[in-house]
Design an enzyme around this catalytic site. Structure first.
Site, short mmCIF file in Angstrom:
data_model
loop_
_atom_site.label_atom_id
_atom_site.label_comp_id
_atom_site.label_asym_id
_atom_site.label_seq_id
_atom_site.Cartn_x
_atom_site.Cartn_y
_atom_site.Cartn_z
N TRP A 63 -4.97 -29.36 -71.86
CA TRP A 63 -5.05 -28.00 -71.34
C TRP A 63 -4.04 -27.78 -70.22
CZ3 TRP A 63 -7.24 -26.87 -66.31
CH2 TRP A 63 -7.17 -25.51 -65.99
N HIS A 64 -3.84 -28.76 -69.37
CA HIS A 64 -2.87 -28.62 -68.29
C HIS A 64 -1.45 -28.51 -68.84
CE1 HIS A 64 -6.09 -30.11 -65.49
NE2 HIS A 64 -5.51 -29.19 -64.74
N GLY A 65 -1.18 -29.14 -69.97
CA GLY A 65 0.15 -29.08 -70.56
C GLY A 65 0.39 -30.24 -71.51
#
Length: 400
Positions: free
Chosen positions: A328-330
């Protein structure tokens, strides 16, 4: 055209104060002026997404239209039937725009997706929460304007905290007593001033003064060095005070509007173990992942008897949960490693807690052991933030 990003400068707070004043006066008189609140919300959203953010504003409008249709279509379907495959499709469709936004930079050499906008993650979490609680039968009715107000609640759109629909609407539908609101207003002022200390003094000092210095020294020295250790601590402080400052502004603004948005941080750096840390750090996100991903995955695996051992079941849940959080962060190696690091840390923590429970009479518990536990957890968390920062990628894998 004026473009103002949330809580970025004194001008924003000046306009915010002027906009909130009628709301405050109304609530002190025992009245909630919902039409005015809606106008204020849309006005601030316009100021966030106008000028050079215009394309993001169009993306927000398209996103909201799509998600509203999806939520109400699923709610209408759920009144008559409850097929799992329809629920799964609804959730996948809800997160599809966010997935596109997250993976686009991987395939477009770092370029952002044209459908991305500030706050898309937090809006997606709210929407998925509504769909899941609709499936569970916890949400009995959906009001179009209330749902719109909930997902576009401007104090929290940029950085959270992540509220829940039923909790938000309970506040929105009621007017707090004057005595309660005066207390909320006091907390609002306290949170906003504390936010100023965190964001504009401490985060500025750690992020704008110290961080460039220690970063340059660590890069100049190369490899593992004491400068890298300094960077780890300075970045951790900057990350906390910046994010916690934003969260305090959001909560303080919400309280002034008579909405008790949940707190996001609770002294995370005095956590006694890594599980305690996740009960204190970005709490609304960690509780969202716990309730909507971890618990549901564990329940599904238990129901289908795919994993019988409770320890293995919990460990699989942790690995899945934090891998998703990492992605989700990347989609980069350091975010994924960050997620795996925390999953492994929690698994090891569980092993230790089970061992400690069995040998309680042989393991000392005193002031020293408690301080040591906090010290160990703090350093473990700071190391995870070093991974999260991406600085190791710059230091070891990029030319500089």
């Amino acid at each position: 055209m004026i473009n103002m990003q949330p809580y970025e400068n004194p001008e924003y707070f000046l306009w915010l104060s002027l906009a909130l004043l009628p709301i405050i006066i109304g609530l002190l008189k025992g009245k909630r002026w919902r039409i005015y609140e809606t106008i204020v919300s849309f006005a601030f959203l316009f100021l966030i997404f106008d000028a050079n953010k215009f394309v993001q504003g169009l993306a927000l409008i398209g996103y909201v239209a799509f998600e509203m249709c999806l939520m109400f279509a699923y709610f209408k379907y759920r009144q008559k039937r409850n097929d799992t495959w329809v629920f799964v499709i609804a959730v996948l469709l809800a997160i599809f725009p966010l997935v596109i936004v997250k993976i686009t930079p991987v395939f477009e050499h770092g370029a952002a997706s044209i459908i991305g906008f500030l706050g898309i993650s937090y809006l997606t979490f709210k929407i998925v929460g509504i769909i899941m609680e609709t499936r569970d039968g916890m949400i009995k009715s959906l009001d179009f304007l209330k749902v719109l107000h909930f997902i576009l609640f401007f104090p929290t759109i940029s950085s959270g905290p992540i509220d829940r629909y039923r909790r938000f609407i309970k506040d929105y539908d009621t007017v707090p007593s004057v005595e309660k609101y005066v207390n909320m207003l006091g907390k609002s002022v306290h949170y906003i001033f504390l936010g100023f200390l965190y964001k504009f003094i401490l985060a500025y000092y750690f992020g704008s003064v110290l961080l460039p210095q220690v970063s340059a020294l660590a890069l100049a020295h190369g490899g593992i060095s004491w400068y890298l250790v300094e960077y780890m601590y300075v970045y951790s402080m900057d990350l906390f005070f910046d994010f916690a400052g934003y969260s305090l502004f959001a909560v303080g603004t919400s309280y002034a509007m008579g909405i008790e948005t949940p707190m996001n941080f609770n002294l995370p750096f005095i956590s006694k173990n890594i599980k305690d840390f996740w009960n204190r750090w970005h709490m609304t996100l960690s509780f969202w992942f716990r309730d909507y991903i971890y618990m549901r995955l564990v329940f599904f695996l238990m129901k289908k008897k795919l994993v019988k051992n409770k320890v293995n079941l919990a460990n699989l849940g942790y690995l899945t949960l934090f891998l998703i959080m990492g992605f989700w962060h990347g989609v980069t190696w350091y975010y994924i490693v960050y997620g795996l690091f925390h999953a492994c840390a929690i698994i090891i923590c569980d092993v230790w807690l089970r061992f400690k429970k069995k040998h309680r009479d042989k393991i000392p518990s005193n002031r020293f052991t408690k301080i040591f536990a906090i010290f160990l957890t703090f350093n473990l968390v700071c190391f995870s933030f070093l991974i999260f920062s991406g600085f190791l990628n710059t230091l070891f894998f990029m030319k500089h």
